[in-house]
Each structure stands twice: as C-alpha cells, then as structure tokens.
Write a protein that holds these residues in place. Structure first.
Motif, PDB file in Angstrom:
ATOM      1  N   PHE A   4      -5.016  14.461 -11.734  1.00  0.00           N
ATOM      2  CA  PHE A   4      -3.663  14.866 -11.346  1.00  0.00           C
ATOM      3  C   PHE A   4      -3.817  15.863 -10.194  1.00  0.00           C
ATOM      4  O   PHE A   4      -3.861  17.072 -10.403  1.00  0.00           O
ATOM      5  CB  PHE A   4      -2.906  15.465 -12.542  1.00  0.00           C
ATOM      6  CG  PHE A   4      -1.428  15.601 -12.281  1.00  0.00           C
ATOM      7  CD1 PHE A   4      -0.655  14.499 -11.928  1.00  0.00           C
ATOM      8  CD2 PHE A   4      -0.805  16.834 -12.384  1.00  0.00           C
ATOM      9  CE1 PHE A   4       0.707  14.621 -11.683  1.00  0.00           C
ATOM     10  CE2 PHE A   4       0.563  16.966 -12.146  1.00  0.00           C
ATOM     11  CZ  PHE A   4       1.316  15.855 -11.791  1.00  0.00           C
ATOM     12  N   LEU A   5      -3.916  15.290  -8.988  1.00  0.00           N
ATOM     13  CA  LEU A   5      -4.227  16.101  -7.807  1.00  0.00           C
ATOM     14  C   LEU A   5      -3.008  16.347  -6.948  1.00  0.00           C
ATOM     15  O   LEU A   5      -2.953  17.312  -6.189  1.00  0.00           O
ATOM     16  CB  LEU A   5      -5.296  15.392  -6.955  1.00  0.00           C
ATOM     17  CG  LEU A   5      -6.636  15.144  -7.672  1.00  0.00           C
ATOM     18  CD1 LEU A   5      -7.542  14.274  -6.799  1.00  0.00           C
ATOM     19  CD2 LEU A   5      -7.319  16.474  -7.990  1.00  0.00           C
ATOM     20  N   THR A   6      -2.025  15.462  -7.045  1.00  0.00           N
ATOM     21  CA  THR A   6      -0.870  15.524  -6.147  1.00  0.00           C
ATOM     22  C   THR A   6       0.306  14.767  -6.773  1.00  0.00           C
ATOM     23  O   THR A   6       0.094  13.872  -7.596  1.00  0.00           O
ATOM     24  CB  THR A   6      -1.235  14.883  -4.783  1.00  0.00           C
ATOM     25  OG1 THR A   6      -0.066  14.823  -3.958  1.00  0.00           O
ATOM     26  CG2 THR A   6      -1.796  13.469  -4.926  1.00  0.00           C
ATOM     27  N   VAL A   7       1.518  15.145  -6.363  1.00  0.00           N
ATOM     28  CA  VAL A   7       2.672  14.326  -6.754  1.00  0.00           C
ATOM     29  C   VAL A   7       2.990  13.290  -5.679  1.00  0.00           C
ATOM     30  O   VAL A   7       3.855  12.437  -5.881  1.00  0.00           O
ATOM     31  CB  VAL A   7       3.930  15.179  -7.059  1.00  0.00           C
ATOM     32  CG1 VAL A   7       3.749  15.973  -8.326  1.00  0.00           C
ATOM     33  CG2 VAL A   7       4.289  16.099  -5.886  1.00  0.00           C
ATOM     34  N   GLU A  16       9.088  10.656 -14.162  1.00  0.00           N
ATOM     35  CA  GLU A  16       9.975  10.789 -15.331  1.00  0.00           C
ATOM     36  C   GLU A  16       9.208  10.600 -16.643  1.00  0.00           C
ATOM     37  O   GLU A  16       9.522  11.249 -17.640  1.00  0.00           O
ATOM     38  CB  GLU A  16      11.160   9.833 -15.206  1.00  0.00           C
ATOM     39  CG  GLU A  16      12.172  10.408 -14.221  1.00  0.00           C
ATOM     40  CD  GLU A  16      13.376   9.529 -13.962  1.00  0.00           C
ATOM     41  OE1 GLU A  16      13.355   8.354 -14.368  1.00  0.00           O
ATOM     42  OE2 GLU A  16      14.334  10.030 -13.344  1.00  0.00           O
ATOM     43  N   THR A  17       8.187   9.732 -16.629  1.00  0.00           N
ATOM     44  CA  THR A  17       7.392   9.560 -17.851  1.00  0.00           C
ATOM     45  C   THR A  17       6.712  10.884 -18.223  1.00  0.00           C
ATOM     46  O   THR A  17       6.730  11.303 -19.393  1.00  0.00           O
ATOM     47  CB  THR A  17       6.336   8.451 -17.653  1.00  0.00           C
ATOM     48  OG1 THR A  17       7.024   7.249 -17.335  1.00  0.00           O
ATOM     49  CG2 THR A  17       5.481   8.235 -18.885  1.00  0.00           C
ATOM     50  N   LEU A 288      -2.662  16.989 -19.488  1.00  0.00           N
ATOM     51  CA  LEU A 288      -4.021  16.902 -20.079  1.00  0.00           C
ATOM     52  C   LEU A 288      -4.121  15.685 -20.998  1.00  0.00           C
ATOM     53  O   LEU A 288      -5.134  14.974 -21.010  1.00  0.00           O
ATOM     54  CB  LEU A 288      -4.339  18.186 -20.862  1.00  0.00           C
ATOM     55  CG  LEU A 288      -4.561  19.444 -20.008  1.00  0.00           C
ATOM     56  CD1 LEU A 288      -4.675  20.682 -20.908  1.00  0.00           C
ATOM     57  CD2 LEU A 288      -5.814  19.310 -19.136  1.00  0.00           C
ATOM     58  N   ARG A 289      -3.074  15.420 -21.742  1.00  0.00           N
ATOM     59  CA  ARG A 289      -3.085  14.281 -22.663  1.00  0.00           C
ATOM     60  C   ARG A 289      -3.162  12.962 -21.884  1.00  0.00           C
ATOM     61  O   ARG A 289      -3.891  12.054 -22.258  1.00  0.00           O
ATOM     62  CB  ARG A 289      -1.833  14.334 -23.537  1.00  0.00           C
ATOM     63  CG  ARG A 289      -1.953  13.530 -24.796  1.00  0.00           C
ATOM     64  CD  ARG A 289      -0.821  13.825 -25.729  1.00  0.00           C
ATOM     65  NE  ARG A 289       0.463  13.430 -25.154  1.00  0.00           N
ATOM     66  CZ  ARG A 289       1.630  13.592 -25.764  1.00  0.00           C
ATOM     67  NH1 ARG A 289       1.677  14.165 -26.961  1.00  0.00           N
ATOM     68  NH2 ARG A 289       2.740  13.207 -25.210  1.00  0.00           N
ATOM     69  N   ALA A 290      -2.416  12.897 -20.774  1.00  0.00           N
ATOM     70  CA  ALA A 290      -2.460  11.674 -19.958  1.00  0.00           C
ATOM     71  C   ALA A 290      -3.870  11.453 -19.408  1.00  0.00           C
ATOM     72  O   ALA A 290      -4.358  10.320 -19.355  1.00  0.00           O
ATOM     73  CB  ALA A 290      -1.446  11.766 -18.820  1.00  0.00           C
ATOM     74  N   LEU A 291      -4.541  12.543 -19.012  1.00  0.00           N
ATOM     75  CA  LEU A 291      -5.911  12.389 -18.491  1.00  0.00           C
ATOM     76  C   LEU A 291      -6.866  11.992 -19.619  1.00  0.00           C
ATOM     77  O   LEU A 291      -7.744  11.146 -19.422  1.00  0.00           O
ATOM     78  CB  LEU A 291      -6.394  13.688 -17.854  1.00  0.00           C
ATOM     79  CG  LEU A 291      -5.652  14.146 -16.603  1.00  0.00           C
ATOM     80  CD1 LEU A 291      -6.357  15.334 -15.979  1.00  0.00           C
ATOM     81  CD2 LEU A 291      -5.532  13.034 -15.578  1.00  0.00           C
TER      82      LEU A 291
END
Ligand code: NCD
Length: 296
Positions: A4-7, A16-17, A288-291
């Motif tokens: 998760f480095l950038t939007v 939204e998720t 963190l959970r998504a990663l």
C-alpha cells in the motif's frame, strides 16, 4: 493487495472496499466485539526514519489488535546512526523475520525501494512531500462517517500544499470518491498542475465549502511561516463565522496552534481532528489485513 504505497491508480470501488472494512472495524472496536486475529504470529516492523506520534502508535496498535508481533526501529538508536545503508537496514529487518514493513522517510520513494529490495509487503507511512495513503483513507472514513457520503462534498485544502504529503493523497482520492477539491494557499505553495481549482483568497471560498482541511506549515521541508501567513490563511473564530452551518474543519496533526489553526477552532464542535486520529487504528487494521490476505 501486495503493498500500500499510493492511492494513485486506485478506483472508487478499491477505495470504498478499504473504507468499508475500516468502518466495520471501527464499529467492532467501539462495540467491544472480538476481532479476528488475522495477523496471528506475523511480525510487523515499523521503520520510521522520521518522527511520528499518531501514525506510528496507531500502526503499532492496529498490528497488535490483529494479533501480530510488532518491532519498532528507532534510527537514532540503530545502526543507521553508524552509517548503515537503507537497503542493508531493510534486508536486516527482513532477515530478522518481519512479514510486513511500515515505512516513513523524508525522501520520496523510499517505501517503494524497500518493497523492491526485500520483497515484503510495505505500507507507505509518509514519503517526503509525496503521499501518506493511510492518512488519505482515514480522512475519507472520517468524512463518510460524519456526512454519510463523500459524493458531492466540497473540500478546501488550505496552506502549505507544496510540501504536504497529506495534500498529495487527498487531491488524488477525493475526486475519485466524488468530492470537489479546491487548493488554497500562498501563490508559491500552489501546484501548477493538480487538476484541482486553486485560489489565493481563503475568505472568498469559505461560504461555499463543506470541509476546510488545514495543513501544517512543513518547516522541515522548506515551508517558511511568513509574517502574513496567519492573517491570510490562519483559521480562527472570525473565519469559522463565515462557514456554512454544517461545515467541518480537519487537520492531520501535529497542529501548529496559533499558525494554521487557533486553539478555539481545534477544540470547537466543528473540528473532526479527534475523530481523524480515532479512525487511524481501524483504517490501518484494514490495510494490514488486506496485505496479510494478499500474502496468503
Ligand atoms: C502528517 C505527516 O507526518 O505526514 N501527519 C500525520 O501523519 N498525522 C502531516 C504532517 O507532517 O503535518
């Protein structure tokens, strides 16, 4: 999701998720629900090469709430102070057994380099004046919880835009989520090409916005507080009087009280600042959970 480095590049449904998951976690935390320990046995390493209070502590708590072990790197008490390279530090932390890195650095692009060098999932916790993507998400969560929806909101981002990684993420993500952003500040701090309207006249836009997002003057990155700054852009009670009745004030912290925001405004019912901090933990848990899931 690997990192998760950038939007940048995230679509509305991607954003939204993550916001939905953060919102559900916020409700779980508020209600005292049992939280699934999705990071049980994993190790999250906090690599903060720049000072941080809110971001570092909330990543720490977020990781612990998900069952992870947390190790925290302090550059002043580490081999960085003996000249160890960034790459060697990253590889050392990976060899120790970290599973996810959370990195903040004064140089743009360092979190991405750490991801390349180590192969580990990395969260960008702020890189130079570039981005701070979990701040962007927690701000979006805060607005959605307050207004019910981000669609149609009008937001003014005010102050030291040139040196702000907070502005970087917001100007990218807010339009994707349906908000209209205007950048307001001294001429030298406004970007030439952001795709957002710009203004030097804060007072002229106050009656037309739902959200005033104040930025810290980033003196460590070259921002200088001019003699006129407080008069032209400081947000105190007289400017609050020009806002619409339901408009709110936000700030990522730390606050330069008496510069970009007055004590009175920071502590007024208009201020969402405490909510922003509160939303940091569930937002970072969601990321963190998504990663962790992406890795499994
Ligand atoms: C920001 C940061 O350090 O990037 N604050 C934060 O993370 N809450 C913004 C700032 O430096 O003012």
């Amino acid at each position: 999701m690997k990192d998760f480095l950038t939007v940048r590049g995230l679509g509305r449904s991607d954003l939204e998720t993550l916001i939905d998951e953060a919102d559900a976690l916020r409700r779980d935390l508020d209600g005292g629900a049992v939280i699934e320990r999705d990071l049980e046995g994993m190790c999250v390493a906090n690599l903060f090469f720049e000072p941080s209070t809110r971001t570092r502590l909330s990543f720490d708590l977020a990781a612990q709430r998900l069952g992870a072990h947390v190790i925290t790197f302090d550059p002043e008490r580490s081999s960085t102070s003996k000249g160890e390279s960034l790459r060697d530090t990253g590889l050392t932390v990976a060899a120790i057994g970290a599973d996810i890195l959370v990195a903040r650095h004064k140089e743009e692009g360092v979190p991405k380099l750490l991801a390349e060098w180590t192969g580990l999932p990395v969260v960008n916790a702020g890189d130079g004046a570039n981005e701070h993507p979990t701040q962007t998400l927690l701000d979006a969560l805060t607005l959605r919880r307050h207004f019910g929806s981000i669609e149609g909101l009008r937001m003014a981002i005010v102050g030291d835009i040139a040196h702000s990684r907070v502005a970087g993420g917001l100007t990218t993500a807010m339009p994707v989520l349906g908000a209209a952003v205007t950048l307001v500040g001294p001429q030298g701090w406004l970007p030439e090409e952001s795709g957002c309207p710009i203004s030097n006249d804060l007072d002229s836009i106050l009656g037309d916005v739902d959200v005033v997002y104040l930025l810290r003057v980033q003196t460590e990155r070259g921002g200088v507080i001019s003699d006129d700054y407080v008069a032209d852009f400081g947000f105190g009670a007289p400017r609050v009087a020009s806002l619409r009745p339901d408009a709110v004030v936000m700030h990522a912290g730390p606050l330069n009280r008496g510069v970009e925001i007055s004590d009175e405004v920071a502590e007024s019912p208009r201020s969402l600042i405490a909510e922003q901090v509160r939303n940091g933990v569930p937002t970072r848990m969601a990321v963190l959970r998504a990663l962790a899931r992406g890795r499994a």
